[in-house]
Write a protein that holds these residues in place. Structure first.
Motif, PDB file in Angstrom:
ATOM      1  N   VAL A 159      34.850  38.608  37.666  1.00 47.40           N
ATOM      2  CA  VAL A 159      35.480  38.118  36.444  1.00 47.40           C
ATOM      3  C   VAL A 159      36.917  37.781  36.823  1.00 47.40           C
ATOM      4  CG1 VAL A 159      36.219  38.648  34.104  1.00 47.40           C
ATOM      5  CG2 VAL A 159      34.006  39.481  34.931  1.00 47.40           C
ATOM      6  N   VAL A 160      37.244  36.493  36.781  1.00 44.56           N
ATOM      7  CA  VAL A 160      38.557  36.013  37.221  1.00 44.56           C
ATOM      8  C   VAL A 160      39.252  35.342  36.044  1.00 44.56           C
ATOM      9  CG1 VAL A 160      39.796  34.570  38.886  1.00 44.56           C
ATOM     10  CG2 VAL A 160      37.628  35.628  39.537  1.00 44.56           C
ATOM     11  N   VAL A 161      40.320  35.955  35.539  1.00 42.07           N
ATOM     12  CA  VAL A 161      41.060  35.364  34.430  1.00 42.07           C
ATOM     13  C   VAL A 161      42.445  34.888  34.849  1.00 42.07           C
ATOM     14  CG1 VAL A 161      39.827  36.728  32.700  1.00 42.07           C
ATOM     15  CG2 VAL A 161      42.008  37.562  33.613  1.00 42.07           C
ATOM     16  N   ARG A 162      42.888  35.296  36.047  1.00 39.45           N
ATOM     17  CA  ARG A 162      44.185  34.847  36.553  1.00 39.45           C
ATOM     18  C   ARG A 162      44.252  35.117  38.047  1.00 39.45           C
ATOM     19  NH1 ARG A 162      45.473  39.356  38.425  1.00 39.45           N
ATOM     20  NH2 ARG A 162      45.919  41.276  37.259  1.00 39.45           N
ATOM     21  N   ARG A 163      45.252  34.548  38.690  1.00 37.88           N
ATOM     22  CA  ARG A 163      45.507  34.884  40.091  1.00 37.88           C
ATOM     23  C   ARG A 163      46.217  36.228  40.163  1.00 37.88           C
ATOM     24  NH1 ARG A 163      47.123  29.517  39.531  1.00 37.88           N
ATOM     25  NH2 ARG A 163      45.891  28.005  40.732  1.00 37.88           N
ATOM     26  N   GLY A 164      45.978  36.956  41.247  1.00 40.02           N
ATOM     27  CA  GLY A 164      46.719  38.189  41.429  1.00 40.02           C
ATOM     28  C   GLY A 164      45.834  39.354  41.811  1.00 40.02           C
ATOM     29  N   GLU A 165      46.356  40.561  41.607  1.00 41.00           N
ATOM     30  CA  GLU A 165      45.675  41.765  42.049  1.00 41.00           C
ATOM     31  C   GLU A 165      44.366  41.981  41.304  1.00 41.00           C
ATOM     32  OE1 GLU A 165      47.414  45.573  40.676  1.00 41.00           O
ATOM     33  OE2 GLU A 165      48.989  44.291  39.834  1.00 41.00           O
ATOM     34  N   GLY A 166      43.460  42.680  41.983  1.00 38.45           N
ATOM     35  CA  GLY A 166      42.175  42.939  41.361  1.00 38.45           C
ATOM     36  C   GLY A 166      41.506  44.171  41.941  1.00 38.45           C
ATOM     37  N   LEU A 167      40.418  44.544  41.317  1.00 44.12           N
ATOM     38  CA  LEU A 167      39.604  45.694  41.691  1.00 44.12           C
ATOM     39  C   LEU A 167      38.289  45.187  42.264  1.00 44.12           C
ATOM     40  CD1 LEU A 167      38.551  48.702  41.508  1.00 44.12           C
ATOM     41  CD2 LEU A 167      37.948  48.158  39.129  1.00 44.12           C
ATOM     42  N   VAL A 168      37.893  45.704  43.425  1.00 44.10           N
ATOM     43  CA  VAL A 168      36.618  45.350  44.050  1.00 44.10           C
ATOM     44  C   VAL A 168      35.760  46.606  44.131  1.00 44.10           C
ATOM     45  CG1 VAL A 168      35.458  44.361  46.059  1.00 44.10           C
ATOM     46  CG2 VAL A 168      37.732  43.542  45.424  1.00 44.10           C
ATOM     47  N   VAL A 169      34.613  46.573  43.477  1.00 49.17           N
ATOM     48  CA  VAL A 169      33.698  47.710  43.462  1.00 49.17           C
ATOM     49  C   VAL A 169      32.485  47.370  44.323  1.00 49.17           C
ATOM     50  CG1 VAL A 169      32.179  49.110  42.028  1.00 49.17           C
ATOM     51  CG2 VAL A 169      34.444  48.498  41.191  1.00 49.17           C
ATOM     52  N   ARG A 170      32.128  48.269  45.236  1.00 53.19           N
ATOM     53  CA  ARG A 170      30.946  48.093  46.077  1.00 53.19           C
ATOM     54  C   ARG A 170      29.804  48.936  45.527  1.00 53.19           C
ATOM     55  NH1 ARG A 170      31.409  50.344  50.560  1.00 53.19           N
ATOM     56  NH2 ARG A 170      33.478  51.309  50.403  1.00 53.19           N
ATOM     57  N   LEU A 171      28.652  48.295  45.349  1.00 51.29           N
ATOM     58  CA  LEU A 171      27.486  48.961  44.784  1.00 51.29           C
ATOM     59  C   LEU A 171      26.524  49.386  45.886  1.00 51.29           C
ATOM     60  CD1 LEU A 171      26.870  46.542  41.771  1.00 51.29           C
ATOM     61  CD2 LEU A 171      28.308  48.590  41.872  1.00 51.29           C
ATOM     62  N   GLY A 172      25.645  50.311  45.551  1.00 53.36           N
ATOM     63  CA  GLY A 172      24.736  50.859  46.544  1.00 53.36           C
ATOM     64  C   GLY A 172      23.755  49.858  47.108  1.00 53.36           C
ATOM     65  N   ASP A 173      23.477  48.778  46.377  1.00 54.12           N
ATOM     66  CA  ASP A 173      22.528  47.776  46.870  1.00 54.12           C
ATOM     67  C   ASP A 173      23.199  46.716  47.731  1.00 54.12           C
ATOM     68  OD1 ASP A 173      23.981  46.365  45.012  1.00 54.12           O
ATOM     69  OD2 ASP A 173      22.308  45.953  43.657  1.00 54.12           O
ATOM     70  N   GLY A 174      24.496  46.924  48.051  1.00 54.84           N
ATOM     71  CA  GLY A 174      25.196  45.981  48.920  1.00 54.84           C
ATOM     72  C   GLY A 174      25.980  44.925  48.185  1.00 54.84           C
ATOM     73  N   ARG A 175      25.789  44.798  46.885  1.00 57.29           N
ATOM     74  CA  ARG A 175      26.527  43.807  46.119  1.00 57.29           C
ATOM     75  C   ARG A 175      27.933  44.302  45.803  1.00 57.29           C
ATOM     76  NH1 ARG A 175      22.965  42.757  40.989  1.00 57.29           N
ATOM     77  NH2 ARG A 175      22.907  45.046  41.117  1.00 57.29           N
ATOM     78  N   THR A 176      28.797  43.368  45.400  1.00 51.97           N
ATOM     79  CA  THR A 176      30.151  43.731  44.985  1.00 51.97           C
ATOM     80  C   THR A 176      30.428  43.156  43.600  1.00 51.97           C
ATOM     81  OG1 THR A 176      31.203  41.769  45.951  1.00 51.97           O
ATOM     82  CG2 THR A 176      30.985  43.715  47.369  1.00 51.97           C
ATOM     83  N   PHE A 177      31.356  43.789  42.925  1.00 50.92           N
ATOM     84  CA  PHE A 177      31.837  43.286  41.630  1.00 50.92           C
ATOM     85  C   PHE A 177      33.353  43.308  41.666  1.00 50.92           C
ATOM     86  CE2 PHE A 177      33.278  43.981  37.240  1.00 50.92           C
ATOM     87  CZ  PHE A 177      32.758  42.846  36.652  1.00 50.92           C
ATOM     88  N   THR A 178      33.957  42.149  41.408  1.00 50.06           N
ATOM     89  CA  THR A 178      35.408  41.991  41.454  1.00 50.06           C
ATOM     90  C   THR A 178      35.928  41.628  40.077  1.00 50.06           C
ATOM     91  OG1 THR A 178      35.292  41.206  43.753  1.00 50.06           O
ATOM     92  CG2 THR A 178      37.310  40.726  42.538  1.00 50.06           C
ATOM     93  N   VAL A 179      37.050  42.223  39.681  1.00 47.60           N
ATOM     94  CA  VAL A 179      37.667  41.865  38.405  1.00 47.60           C
ATOM     95  C   VAL A 179      39.180  41.857  38.580  1.00 47.60           C
ATOM     96  CG1 VAL A 179      37.565  44.274  37.623  1.00 47.60           C
ATOM     97  CG2 VAL A 179      37.876  42.447  35.951  1.00 47.60           C
ATOM     98  N   THR A 180      39.824  40.822  38.081  1.00 50.39           N
ATOM     99  CA  THR A 180      41.284  40.763  38.105  1.00 50.39           C
ATOM    100  C   THR A 180      41.816  41.613  36.960  1.00 50.39           C
ATOM    101  OG1 THR A 180      41.156  38.710  36.804  1.00 50.39           O
ATOM    102  CG2 THR A 180      41.446  38.481  39.187  1.00 50.39           C
TER     103      THR A 180
END
Length: 205
Positions: A159-180
């Protein structure tokens, strides 16, 4: 809020980092800081209100055509024009209003992300499925092919609403979820604390 909270950060040259974030994603200090019962953060991009204004203009044009035009001649082209303007206006309005703001909440069980001021779309990730969390100093639409709720097979979801810092979460199935989100480092510390992680490594490993 500024659209470039880390303007001085160097832009990455590739998408090799986790979740498409900057390759400078790094372990955080303060892993033993007190973990809040609930952590909440948000991010806003006021620039996208301009796009919302464009959508409103298209919608208004469609309504004006429907009200003021003569329906006695050229019915089919007029209907197509009205429907096209209204549809384009609604699409742009939803696409921008849904992603000018994002709210992130971390509690004992879930990471919850709500988009827009009505909270839709929403994603709720059980922390039991999370195996790691990282701070990304610079996430940009270039990493993900645009603003909003994005998916790329080689990177995961974001979920990208702007440029800048963000959180990256790694899931057990190998996927990632990123949110600014603002103060993403605090979110990372909170998640790692919940999971018993220290600098990205399971405690006691």
């Amino acid at each position: 809020m500024r659209d470039h909270p880390h303007e001085g950060a160097a832009a990455p040259e590739n998408d090799a980092a986790s979740g498409g974030a900057d390759s400078g994603a790094r372990p955080l200090s303060g892993a033993h800081a007190e973990i809040p019962e609930v952590w909440q953060g948000s991010a806003t991009n006021r620039f996208q209100w301009l796009l919302a204004a464009v959508g409103a203009g298209c919608l208004a044009l469609g309504i004006e055509l429907a009200v003021q035009s003569s329906w006695t001649t050229g019915l089919a082209p007029l209907v197509m024009s009205v429907v096209g303007c209204v549809a384009a206006g609604l699409l742009v309005l939803f696409g921008t209003l849904a992603f000018v703001h994002v709210a992130v909440r971390v509690d004992a069980d879930y990471l919850e992300v709500r988009c827009g001021h009505i909270g839709v779309p929403r994603r709720r990730i059980p922390l039991s499925l999370v195996v790691g969390a990282e701070f990304a100093p610079r996430v940009t639409p270039r990493h993900w092919g645009g603003w909003g709720y994005r998916w790329r097979p080689e990177q995961g979801t974001a979920v990208v609403v702007r440029r800048g810092e963000g959180l990256v979460v790694r899931l057990g199935d190998g996927r990632t979820f990123t949110v600014t989100v603002d103060d993403a480092e605090a979110a990372v510390r909170c998640i790692r604390g919940r999971l018993g992680l220290s600098n990205g490594t399971p405690a006691g490993a």
